[in-house]
Design an enzyme around this catalytic site. Sequence first.
Site, PDB file in Angstrom:
ATOM      1  N   ASN A 174       0.798  -1.229   0.000  1.00 36.08           N
ATOM      2  CA  ASN A 174       0.000   0.000   0.000  1.00 36.08           C
ATOM      3  C   ASN A 174       0.834   1.284   0.000  1.00 36.08           C
ATOM      4  O   ASN A 174       0.332   2.343  -0.377  1.00 36.08           O
ATOM      5  CB  ASN A 174      -0.905   0.037   1.245  1.00 36.08           C
ATOM      6  CG  ASN A 174      -1.998  -1.014   1.183  1.00 36.08           C
ATOM      7  OD1 ASN A 174      -2.781  -1.066   0.229  1.00 36.08           O
ATOM      8  ND2 ASN A 174      -2.048  -1.885   2.187  1.00 36.08           N
TER       9      ASN A 174
ATOM     10  N   ASN B  33      -3.518   1.126 -12.853  1.00 34.01           N
ATOM     11  CA  ASN B  33      -4.047  -0.098 -12.243  1.00 34.01           C
ATOM     12  C   ASN B  33      -5.555  -0.191 -12.482  1.00 34.01           C
ATOM     13  O   ASN B  33      -6.277   0.776 -12.223  1.00 34.01           O
ATOM     14  CB  ASN B  33      -3.770  -0.029 -10.736  1.00 34.01           C
ATOM     15  CG  ASN B  33      -3.914  -1.351 -10.013  1.00 34.01           C
ATOM     16  OD1 ASN B  33      -3.596  -2.404 -10.554  1.00 34.01           O
ATOM     17  ND2 ASN B  33      -4.394  -1.303  -8.776  1.00 34.01           N
ATOM     18  N   GLU B  34      -6.005  -1.316 -13.010  1.00 29.57           N
ATOM     19  CA  GLU B  34      -7.438  -1.632 -13.087  1.00 29.57           C
ATOM     20  C   GLU B  34      -8.288  -0.597 -13.824  1.00 29.57           C
ATOM     21  O   GLU B  34      -9.325  -0.171 -13.326  1.00 29.57           O
ATOM     22  CB  GLU B  34      -8.006  -1.829 -11.673  1.00 29.57           C
ATOM     23  CG  GLU B  34      -7.311  -2.931 -10.894  1.00 29.57           C
ATOM     24  CD  GLU B  34      -7.883  -3.122  -9.485  1.00 29.57           C
ATOM     25  OE1 GLU B  34      -8.761  -2.348  -9.086  1.00 29.57           O
ATOM     26  OE2 GLU B  34      -7.432  -4.048  -8.802  1.00 29.57           O
TER      27      GLU B  34
ATOM     28  N   ASN C   2      -1.454  -2.842 -15.126  1.00 31.84           N
ATOM     29  CA  ASN C   2      -1.742  -3.920 -14.172  1.00 31.84           C
ATOM     30  C   ASN C   2      -3.246  -4.078 -13.969  1.00 31.84           C
ATOM     31  O   ASN C   2      -3.967  -3.079 -13.845  1.00 31.84           O
ATOM     32  CB  ASN C   2      -1.084  -3.538 -12.830  1.00 31.84           C
ATOM     33  CG  ASN C   2      -1.025  -4.666 -11.825  1.00 31.84           C
ATOM     34  OD1 ASN C   2      -0.498  -5.738 -12.119  1.00 31.84           O
ATOM     35  ND2 ASN C   2      -1.553  -4.437 -10.627  1.00 31.84           N
TER      36      ASN C   2
ATOM     37  N   HIS D  42      -5.188 -12.707  -8.289  1.00 32.64           N
ATOM     38  CA  HIS D  42      -5.919 -13.025  -7.057  1.00 32.64           C
ATOM     39  C   HIS D  42      -6.923 -14.099  -7.445  1.00 32.64           C
ATOM     40  O   HIS D  42      -7.961 -13.802  -8.042  1.00 32.64           O
ATOM     41  CB  HIS D  42      -6.657 -11.794  -6.518  1.00 32.64           C
ATOM     42  CG  HIS D  42      -5.727 -10.707  -6.070  1.00 32.64           C
ATOM     43  ND1 HIS D  42      -4.873 -10.861  -5.012  1.00 32.64           N
ATOM     44  CD2 HIS D  42      -5.523  -9.461  -6.551  1.00 32.64           C
ATOM     45  CE1 HIS D  42      -4.173  -9.753  -4.851  1.00 32.64           C
ATOM     46  NE2 HIS D  42      -4.549  -8.887  -5.767  1.00 32.64           N
TER      47      HIS D  42
ATOM     48  N   GLU E  87       0.359 -10.041  -8.063  1.00 35.91           N
ATOM     49  CA  GLU E  87      -0.272 -10.026  -6.728  1.00 35.91           C
ATOM     50  C   GLU E  87      -0.833 -11.393  -6.378  1.00 35.91           C
ATOM     51  O   GLU E  87      -1.945 -11.520  -5.841  1.00 35.91           O
ATOM     52  CB  GLU E  87      -1.406  -8.978  -6.697  1.00 35.91           C
ATOM     53  CG  GLU E  87      -0.981  -7.599  -7.174  1.00 35.91           C
ATOM     54  CD  GLU E  87      -2.071  -6.541  -7.078  1.00 35.91           C
ATOM     55  OE1 GLU E  87      -3.118  -6.790  -6.453  1.00 35.91           O
ATOM     56  OE2 GLU E  87      -1.853  -5.446  -7.637  1.00 35.91           O
TER      57      GLU E  87
ATOM     58  N   ASP F 203      -2.259 -14.685  -5.010  1.00 43.41           N
ATOM     59  CA  ASP F 203      -2.716 -15.422  -3.823  1.00 43.41           C
ATOM     60  C   ASP F 203      -3.858 -16.345  -4.251  1.00 43.41           C
ATOM     61  O   ASP F 203      -4.492 -16.122  -5.285  1.00 43.41           O
ATOM     62  CB  ASP F 203      -3.116 -14.526  -2.630  1.00 43.41           C
ATOM     63  CG  ASP F 203      -4.056 -13.393  -2.958  1.00 43.41           C
ATOM     64  OD1 ASP F 203      -4.809 -13.485  -3.956  1.00 43.41           O
ATOM     65  OD2 ASP F 203      -4.080 -12.396  -2.216  1.00 43.41           O
TER      66      ASP F 203
END
Length: 362
Positions: A76, A159-160, A207, A243, A271, A273
């Site tokens: 962050n 981003n996004e 990203n 993700h 990122e 996970d």
Amino acid sequence: MKKLPLLVLTSLFLACKPGQPTVTPTPPVSTTESDVTLKGTAPFPMGASVDPGLLANKSAYRDRVLKEHNSITAENAMKWGWLHPSEKVFDFKDADGIVTFAQQNKMRVHGHTLLWHNGPTWISNFYGDSLAWENLMKTHIETVAGHFKGKVASWDVVNEAFRDNGTLRNGFDTDNSIWAAKLGPDYIARAFRYAAAADPNAVLFYNDYGQEGNPAKTAAIVSLVNDFKKRGIPIHGIGLQMHISLSTNIAGVETALKELTATGLKIHLSELDVNMSNFQKNPALRYSDALAQQQREKYRQVVSAYKKLVPAAQQFGITNWNVGDGDSWIRQLIQPNDWPLPFDEGYARKPAWFGMIDGLKE
Ligand code: XIL
């Protein structure tokens, strides 16, 4: 539409820093471990996103970061809300701490992120004409990319920017982008130009999440890249956040990787996970060996697909989204007893870690 809660929650809780989990699963803790490591096994950089407080205060966290990784991303601390808390104020303290840690340990730093639709509320309240808005974006990018010039290797510049259906986020509510609304759809190109001017050596990424299994979103990103190439706008890489969950179809991951790799740009799993709750509230979720083996297999599949489908010259690396289960944003924002990462709360290796190693060795 399993991604919807994720997004909404991200927006709602953007200001939160990782907190303490309320429920503790009990994965097996091994007392001895081999000298095999993620970074020692991978032919490309292995990263983790990090929290500056944990890095400074928790030695087990720091040790695990150092042992397994040679790249870091601020989870962050390089976002607008942290670096640029009000219009005239920049605060680089936390982010500089991460950069110093990386420099002392010869790790790469990946910058995340110069521009995102999730930002501090002062931006939504900013008042000005289109020139003032342009200047706000430009000043932020120039100041931040300039501050870290020569210290960060790369940036997620934007981003996004796209919705799941491949259209551009454009509007004023939480799921939309105030940047497109205020600056017009070509703001992305200008953001990349400003970043390249401020740090000409940085590797510049677009990203996003959810390209896997979503041809519309992947196509939107590929056409953005092709358009940039035609117009000479600098762009060097594509980040797939990754993700994912147990239900993520590996064929979709492979298709997205192939299509994005065909652009010739560098590819970053930025990122990673694997959450166990399928992005849903699931208070009944518990750790079990059977589920842990499924998670291991999912990690193996993703890492193996990346290694096999992305040519070496385009492998920017794989970054896990934080280190131990207790540090994960999934716990914080979606399911407090999830266990999405390769290390447990005590930073011991889980079956998921073995899955990554298996994938890296294939
Ligand atoms: C998340 C962080 O992990 C959380 O700590 C924070 O509260 C919200 O943002 N996509 C991104 C990341 O690009 O920046 C998000 O990180 C996760 C989703």
